[in-house]
Design a protein around this motif. Structure first.
Motif, short mmCIF file in Angstrom:
data_model
loop_
_atom_site.label_atom_id
_atom_site.label_comp_id
_atom_site.label_asym_id
_atom_site.label_seq_id
_atom_site.Cartn_x
_atom_site.Cartn_y
_atom_site.Cartn_z
N PHE A 98 0.85 -1.09 0.03
CA PHE A 98 -0.03 0.02 0.09
C PHE A 98 0.90 1.16 -0.02
N PHE A 99 2.21 1.15 0.40
CA PHE A 99 2.81 2.33 0.53
C PHE A 99 3.43 2.86 -0.75
N HIS A 100 3.20 1.96 -1.76
CA HIS A 100 3.59 2.37 -3.14
C HIS A 100 2.43 3.24 -3.72
N VAL A 101 1.41 3.05 -3.22
CA VAL A 101 0.19 4.11 -3.56
C VAL A 101 0.35 5.53 -3.38
N PHE A 102 1.30 6.03 -2.10
CA PHE A 102 1.21 7.23 -1.77
C PHE A 102 2.73 7.86 -2.04
N ASN A 103 2.52 9.21 -2.25
CA ASN A 103 3.96 10.03 -2.28
C ASN A 103 4.65 9.66 -0.86
N ARG A 104 5.84 10.09 -0.65
CA ARG A 104 6.32 10.03 0.77
C ARG A 104 5.64 11.19 1.62
N GLY A 105 5.28 10.78 2.76
CA GLY A 105 4.43 11.99 3.49
C GLY A 105 4.59 11.32 5.06
N LYS A 106 3.69 11.86 5.89
CA LYS A 106 3.67 11.43 7.18
C LYS A 106 2.65 10.37 7.65
N VAL A 107 3.10 9.30 8.52
CA VAL A 107 2.27 8.35 8.75
C VAL A 107 2.22 8.46 10.31
N LEU A 108 0.70 8.17 10.86
CA LEU A 108 0.56 8.27 12.22
C LEU A 108 0.41 6.88 12.54
N LEU A 109 1.46 6.23 13.41
CA LEU A 109 1.34 4.95 13.88
C LEU A 109 0.98 4.86 15.38
N PRO A 110 0.30 3.75 15.83
CA PRO A 110 -0.01 3.57 17.45
C PRO A 110 1.35 3.37 17.98
N THR A 111 1.31 3.68 19.31
CA THR A 111 2.44 3.23 19.85
C THR A 111 1.75 2.82 21.47
N PRO A 112 2.23 1.53 22.09
CA PRO A 112 3.29 0.60 21.22
C PRO A 112 2.50 0.02 19.81
N CYS A 113 3.15 -0.52 19.03
CA CYS A 113 2.58 -1.09 17.72
C CYS A 113 3.50 -2.22 16.99
N TYR A 114 2.61 -2.97 16.12
CA TYR A 114 3.16 -4.17 15.59
C TYR A 114 4.51 -3.83 14.94
N PRO A 115 5.49 -4.33 15.00
CA PRO A 115 6.83 -3.87 14.58
C PRO A 115 6.92 -3.62 12.88
N ALA A 116 6.21 -4.35 12.37
CA ALA A 116 6.44 -4.27 10.76
C ALA A 116 5.74 -3.04 10.29
N TYR A 117 5.00 -2.34 10.89
CA TYR A 117 4.47 -0.86 10.62
C TYR A 117 5.61 -0.07 10.44
N ILE A 118 6.36 -0.18 11.54
CA ILE A 118 7.65 0.59 11.62
C ILE A 118 8.70 0.48 10.55
N ASP A 119 8.91 -0.91 10.45
CA ASP A 119 9.94 -1.20 9.38
C ASP A 119 9.27 -0.92 8.07
N VAL A 120 8.18 -1.07 7.56
CA VAL A 120 7.49 -0.52 6.33
C VAL A 120 7.73 0.90 6.10
N CYS A 121 7.44 1.70 7.02
CA CYS A 121 7.61 3.23 7.13
C CYS A 121 8.96 3.88 6.49
N ALA A 122 9.99 2.75 7.57
CA ALA A 122 11.22 3.25 7.24
C ALA A 122 11.91 2.74 5.82
N ILE A 123 11.47 1.67 5.56
CA ILE A 123 11.82 1.03 4.22
C ILE A 123 11.51 1.97 2.90
N PHE A 124 10.13 2.61 3.09
CA PHE A 124 9.79 3.50 1.97
C PHE A 124 10.09 4.92 2.30
N GLY A 125 10.70 5.04 3.41
CA GLY A 125 11.13 6.42 3.59
C GLY A 125 9.97 7.44 3.90
N PHE A 126 8.99 6.92 4.56
CA PHE A 126 7.88 7.75 5.19
C PHE A 126 8.26 8.24 6.68
#
Ligand code: PLP
Length: 367
Positions: free
Chosen positions: A106-134
């Motif tokens: 899904f992160f391919h759909v959007f231009n780089r931008g800001k993502v709001l994540l819950p905290t604490p959170c499922y670690p894959a979310y954090i990794d995905v944001c890092a990988i795609f540079g969000f």
């Protein structure tokens, strides 16, 4: 050249690292990695066997599956929603090999931008944001005034086990519509909800205009190894065409055999699947009772219990060394995770009885 984003990731994915440490301890009961233990219902296995036989026959052989999924499964998923009064059309259902890869895609759909994540959170979310540079910003419960492009909501939540209330989700939908953000709603544990809390974001008025829902057969139907899930992209949110196009470039779909098994899980085997979920919830009830007097949440609408322990890392080793229990240290779930451990209830009933006694001993051992 390797993307510099890769170097933002920790060396190993948390669950793999913890899993290795626990598996090296003889006799430890693993309440850490969120993997299921109950086998598939017989009907589901038989549906898979029949589908495999079809592929071995010239007249029923099939090659590549449709990228967005076979109609029979898209229809079964839509009915799964419709039967509980939630409007979803089969054309809005996209079959996937699970939430993890669709969330990333899904992160391919959007231009780089800001993502709001819950905290604490499922670690894959954090990794995905890092990988795609969000850019990432964390929220604790309710929306703030901060503007974001994407909001990830997980309910019932991993790791805290809490299901968001209708009022909480209404606030998020209002926020998303006001700011133009899109909600990625992770409903991996929807089937565990018992309290009457929403199981789908589409139970909230207006959500079809701003939310995509990702769901999975992994935890609800025992498909962690088979790999099948689905993503709902409602026509009102205007992303369906882009999503279908993207899927056809990035994926060749999910096997016919797996999709027939998933169809069976949602239809003729649905009661058995619900029975399996109930078994895990019964385990969680045993753990909740054993932890009476300790400070914890979760386990009612979720297979996860989030237990406050003080020093999470030290307590992870104390659980392992003194009580032969593998749990997940909360610091792995990011900010606000430290000081907690996550306990899951996916073990067998026999192990749950033994583990509950060990948890009771842990509570007593704290004095
Ligand atoms: N989302 C959450 C919140 C999870 O806890 C998990 C697995 O633990 C997943 C997604 C992964 O789901 P899947 O197996 O469908 O990729």
């Amino acid at each position: 050249m390797i993307s510099s984003n890769y170097y933002k990731l920790s060396e190993q994915y948390l669950f793999s690292r913890i899993g290795r440490i626990i598996s090296e301890r003889h006799g430890a009961i693993n309440l850490s990695i969120g993997d299921v233990s109950l086998p598939l219902p017989r009907e589901v296995s038989e549906a898979g066997a029949r589908a495999a036989m079809e592929l071995g026959d010239k007249s029923t052989f099939r090659g590549y599956p449709p990228e967005c999924g076979y109609d029979f499964l898209r229809k079964a998923v839509a009915r799964y929603y419709n039967d509980r009064g939630v409007t979803v059309d089969q054309s809005e259902v996209f079959i996937s090999d699970g939430i993890k890869s669709d969330m990333a895609m899904f992160f391919h759909v959007f231009n780089r931008g800001k993502v709001l994540l819950p905290t604490p959170c499922y670690p894959a979310y954090i990794d995905v944001c890092a990988i795609f540079g969000f850019e990432v910003s964390f929220y604790e419960d309710a929306p703030s005034e901060e503007k974001a492009d994407i909001i990830v909501i997980c309910s019932p939540d991993n790791p805290t086990g809490r299901a968001k209330s209708k009022a909480e989700l209404e606030a998020w939908v209002r926020y998303a519509k006001r700011t133009g953000a899109i909600i990625l709603y992770d409903a991996a544990y929807e089937a565990f909800v018992q309290s009457g809390a929403p199981r789908s974001i589409y139970e909230i008025e207006g959500a079809r205009e701003c939310a995509v829902e990702l769901c999975s057969f992994s935890k609800t139907a025992g498909f962690t190894g088979l790999r099948c899930g689905y993503t709902v992209v409602p026509s009102e949110c205007g992303l369906g065409k882009v999503w279908a196009r993207l899927k056809s470039s990035l994926s060749n779909g999910v096997s016919y055999v797996t999709q027939r098994m998933a169809e069976c899980a949602l239809t003729s085997a649905l009661d058995k699947i619900r029975g399996n979920v109930k078994q895990y919830l019964d385990n969680a009830a045993l753990f909740r009772s054993a932890l009476s007097g300790a400070d914890f949440v979760g386990g009612e609408d979720s297979p996860y219990i989030w237990l406050r322990v003080g020093d999470g890392k030290a307590e992870f080793y104390r659980f392992l060394d003194e009580y032969n229990l593998g749990v997940t240290p909360g610091y792995g779930f990011g900010r606000n995770g430290d000081g907690y451990v996550r306990i899951n209830s996916f073990c067998s009933k026999e192990n749950a009885i033994v583990a509950a006694q060990r948890l009771r001993d842990w509570v007593r051992g704290r004095g």
